[in-house]
Motif scaffolding. Structure first.
Motif, PDB file in Angstrom:
ATOM      1  N   GLN A   1       0.829  -1.230   0.000  1.00 42.49           N
ATOM      2  CA  GLN A   1       0.000   0.000   0.000  1.00 42.49           C
ATOM      3  C   GLN A   1       0.849   1.261   0.000  1.00 42.49           C
ATOM      4  OE1 GLN A   1       0.021  -2.444   2.391  1.00 42.49           O
ATOM      5  NE2 GLN A   1      -1.865  -2.301   3.604  1.00 42.49           N
ATOM      6  N   GLY A   2       2.140   1.110   0.266  1.00 39.20           N
ATOM      7  CA  GLY A   2       3.009   2.281   0.340  1.00 39.20           C
ATOM      8  C   GLY A   2       3.572   2.448   1.737  1.00 39.20           C
ATOM      9  N   LEU A   3       4.697   3.177   1.835  1.00 37.22           N
ATOM     10  CA  LEU A   3       5.300   3.439   3.145  1.00 37.22           C
ATOM     11  C   LEU A   3       4.335   4.285   3.976  1.00 37.22           C
ATOM     12  CD1 LEU A   3       9.018   4.453   2.441  1.00 37.22           C
ATOM     13  CD2 LEU A   3       8.185   2.311   3.445  1.00 37.22           C
ATOM     14  N   PRO A   4       4.201   3.972   5.258  1.00 29.27           N
ATOM     15  CA  PRO A   4       3.322   4.793   6.106  1.00 29.27           C
ATOM     16  C   PRO A   4       3.628   6.286   5.988  1.00 29.27           C
ATOM     17  CG  PRO A   4       3.980   2.824   7.285  1.00 29.27           C
ATOM     18  CD  PRO A   4       4.738   2.797   5.968  1.00 29.27           C
ATOM     19  N   GLU A   5       4.909   6.676   5.927  1.00 24.88           N
ATOM     20  CA  GLU A   5       5.183   8.122   5.926  1.00 24.88           C
ATOM     21  C   GLU A   5       4.654   8.817   4.677  1.00 24.88           C
ATOM     22  OE1 GLU A   5       9.579   7.030   6.173  1.00 24.88           O
ATOM     23  OE2 GLU A   5       9.738   9.088   5.438  1.00 24.88           O
TER      24      GLU A   5
ATOM     25  N   GLN B   1       0.770   8.876   5.036  1.00 24.70           N
ATOM     26  CA  GLN B   1       0.398   9.940   5.982  1.00 24.70           C
ATOM     27  C   GLN B   1       0.531  11.313   5.326  1.00 24.70           C
ATOM     28  OE1 GLN B   1       3.136   8.908   9.116  1.00 24.70           O
ATOM     29  NE2 GLN B   1       1.778   7.315   9.903  1.00 24.70           N
ATOM     30  N   ALA B   2       1.598  11.490   4.541  1.00 25.61           N
ATOM     31  CA  ALA B   2       1.812  12.786   3.883  1.00 25.61           C
ATOM     32  C   ALA B   2       0.699  13.077   2.875  1.00 25.61           C
ATOM     33  CB  ALA B   2       3.178  12.803   3.192  1.00 25.61           C
ATOM     34  N   VAL B   3       0.255  12.055   2.162  1.00 19.23           N
ATOM     35  CA  VAL B   3      -0.833  12.248   1.193  1.00 19.23           C
ATOM     36  C   VAL B   3      -2.124  12.604   1.940  1.00 19.23           C
ATOM     37  CG1 VAL B   3      -2.282  11.101  -0.543  1.00 19.23           C
ATOM     38  CG2 VAL B   3       0.211  10.769  -0.571  1.00 19.23           C
TER      39      VAL B   3
ATOM     40  N   ASN C   1      12.929   4.516  -1.442  1.00 21.47           N
ATOM     41  CA  ASN C   1      13.724   5.739  -1.300  1.00 21.47           C
ATOM     42  C   ASN C   1      12.963   6.929  -1.890  1.00 21.47           C
ATOM     43  OD1 ASN C   1      13.952   4.508  -3.818  1.00 21.47           O
ATOM     44  ND2 ASN C   1      16.005   5.275  -4.203  1.00 21.47           N
ATOM     45  N   LEU C   2      12.336   6.695  -3.040  1.00 23.00           N
ATOM     46  CA  LEU C   2      11.578   7.782  -3.691  1.00 23.00           C
ATOM     47  C   LEU C   2      10.305   8.089  -2.910  1.00 23.00           C
ATOM     48  CD1 LEU C   2      12.075   6.815  -7.444  1.00 23.00           C
ATOM     49  CD2 LEU C   2      13.444   8.351  -6.023  1.00 23.00           C
ATOM     50  N   GLN C   3       9.692   7.059  -2.362  1.00 21.07           N
ATOM     51  CA  GLN C   3       8.500   7.313  -1.531  1.00 21.07           C
ATOM     52  C   GLN C   3       8.852   8.218  -0.355  1.00 21.07           C
ATOM     53  OE1 GLN C   3       5.617   4.319  -0.496  1.00 21.07           O
ATOM     54  NE2 GLN C   3       6.620   2.790  -1.799  1.00 21.07           N
ATOM     55  N   ARG C   4       9.993   7.950   0.274  1.00 22.17           N
ATOM     56  CA  ARG C   4      10.379   8.777   1.428  1.00 22.17           C
ATOM     57  C   ARG C   4      10.662  10.214   0.992  1.00 22.17           C
ATOM     58  NH1 ARG C   4      14.761   6.650   5.470  1.00 22.17           N
ATOM     59  NH2 ARG C   4      13.805   8.318   6.689  1.00 22.17           N
ATOM     60  N   ALA C   5      11.337  10.349  -0.156  1.00 24.87           N
ATOM     61  CA  ALA C   5      11.649  11.701  -0.638  1.00 24.87           C
ATOM     62  C   ALA C   5      10.358  12.468  -0.965  1.00 24.87           C
ATOM     63  CB  ALA C   5      12.557  11.630  -1.861  1.00 24.87           C
TER      64      ALA C   5
END
Ligand code: PMP
Ligand code: GLN
Length: 384
Positions: free
Chosen positions: A63-67, A70-72, A268-272
């Protein structure tokens, strides 16, 4: 040999790939494919580098990284007042393209009708066909690209399952007004539809215009999914980080399609991107105001050469009617002509129509340096 998948096998090459290849061949200034000038913000790229070293670099959650989720969800609240649960209502995808394909595949059955507004972004139609669904077209009216709600209503029936709404819209550059959206919302309710809302240009909206997600309208929370793209919001089109948010019952099913399309997206891109979405208002305002002055620069230049420049409230595309130039060929011929003769490339808009395409509209991308835009106008000035 046995027959391959007929829908896929019959597809051509996208107009973006075709025109970019031609631009390279003729060493033309490429105002065709929507490629932002530069290579993305330095600080965002530094974050991606940092997170690549720091990790994680193994499969993140599907589903994607939690961070990022949460940002979305925070952005949905910050910009539109939407309350969404990041755990169940947000999904990260490998670009908006994947989110759109997952949505179409997840929400339709063979024989269902899906309404597309012409001229439409090119990835919708092949996936609708692949799903076995049937496209129904409603055409915007030039020169202001307005939608006639009565025509939209007439395209719907009890067979209609979904409608794709792209606002701010590619290729036209229009932003649907709240009045348009209210009329669309009523049609969605009256025909019991789902709305797949392609809002990748949500932050590229100019003075005098406002982007309102359809999902914020009464009755829409259970029927709409809203698609965004880091490629557009951060001018890093190669990253292919997309996100989709909506009601749990839709996101859950779309997530099932996602798990077998790409499963996940580089962590890495998800976090960025999560970091990027947390930037203050200045980032988002500067992005839009910088582009607005480029819109004005290119539009004025094209206008001075005799192009009929059509209104643009968002995106990084301006559309023109070439009928006024006295050129005898089609839009496709025109774009080849200016690439070869003026070394400036644009995109013809007929590929964004279903049947019986309009052939006198041409799209120019203005997310380029001022020098490049001026040089393009200078070169076109030798022809027109
Ligand atoms: N929808 C529209 C309207 C677009 O213009 C684009 C960008 N090409 C996309 C979707 C796809 O976005 P992404 O690059 O994130 O897949
Ligand atoms: N969205 C880009 C455009 O409209 C193209 C994306 C692509 O080439 N697939 O120009």
């Amino acid at each position: 040999m046995k027959i391959k998948n007929k829908t896929i096998d019959s597809l051509g090459t996208t107009i973006f790939t075709t025109m970019s290849a031609l631009a390279r061949e003729y060493d033309a200034i490429n105002l065709g494919q929507g490629i932002p000038e530069g290579d993305g913000p330095k600080d965002l790229k530094a974050k991606a580098a940092e997170f690549t070293i720091e990790g994680p670099n193994q499969y993140p959650p599907s589903q994607g990284l939690p961070e990022l989720r949460q940002a979305v969800a925070n952005n949905n609240k910050r910009f539109y007042g939407l309350d969404m649960d990041w755990q169940s209502q947000v999904l990260v995808t490998s670009g908006a393209t994947e989110a759109l394909a997952d949505s179409i595949l997840a929400l339709t059955n063979p024989g269902d009708e899906v309404v597309l507004i012409e001229p439409y972004y090119d990835s919708y139609l092949p996936i609708i066909r692949l799903a076995g669904a049937i496209p129904k077209f409603v055409r915007l009216h030039a020169p202001d690209w307005h939608l006639d709600p009565a025509e939209l209503r007439a395209a719907c029936s009890d067979k209609t399952k979904a409608i794709i709404i792209n606002s701010p819209m590619n290729p036209t550059g229009i932003v649907f007004s709240d009045k348009d959206l209210q009329a669309i919302a009523q049609i969605v309710l009256d025909f019991d539809l789902y709305a797949i809302c392609d809002e990748v240009y949500e932050h590229l909206v100019f003075e005098g215009f406002k982007h309102t997600p359809l999902i914020t309208f009464p009755g829409m929370a259970e029927r709409c999914v809203r698609v965004g793209s880091a490629g557009k919001t951060f001018s890093v089109t190669g990253w292919k980080v997309g996100y989709i948010s909506g009601p749990l019952h839709l996101i859950e099913t779309i997530g099932k399609a996602h798990q077998f399309m790409t499963f996940t997206t580089p962590p890495n891109l998800q976090r960025a991107v999560a970091w990027g979405l947390g930037q203050d208002d200045a980032y988002f305002n500067d992005l839009a105001s910088g582009l607005q002055s480029k819109r004005d620069r290119l539009s004025a230049g094209l206008d001075s050469l005799g192009f009929s420049v059509m209104p643009c409230g968002g995106t990084y595309f301006v559309t023109t009617d070439i009928g006024s130039l006295g050129y005898a060929g089609t839009d496709e011929e025109f774009c080849v002509h200016i690439t070869k003769e003026a070394q400036v490339t644009a995109v013809p808009m007929s590929p964004f129509y279903g049947e019986d395409p309009a052939t006198n509209f041409v799209r120019f991308c203005f997310s380029k340096s001022d020098d490049m835009l001026d040089e393009a106008i200078h070169r076109l000035g030798r022809l027109f």
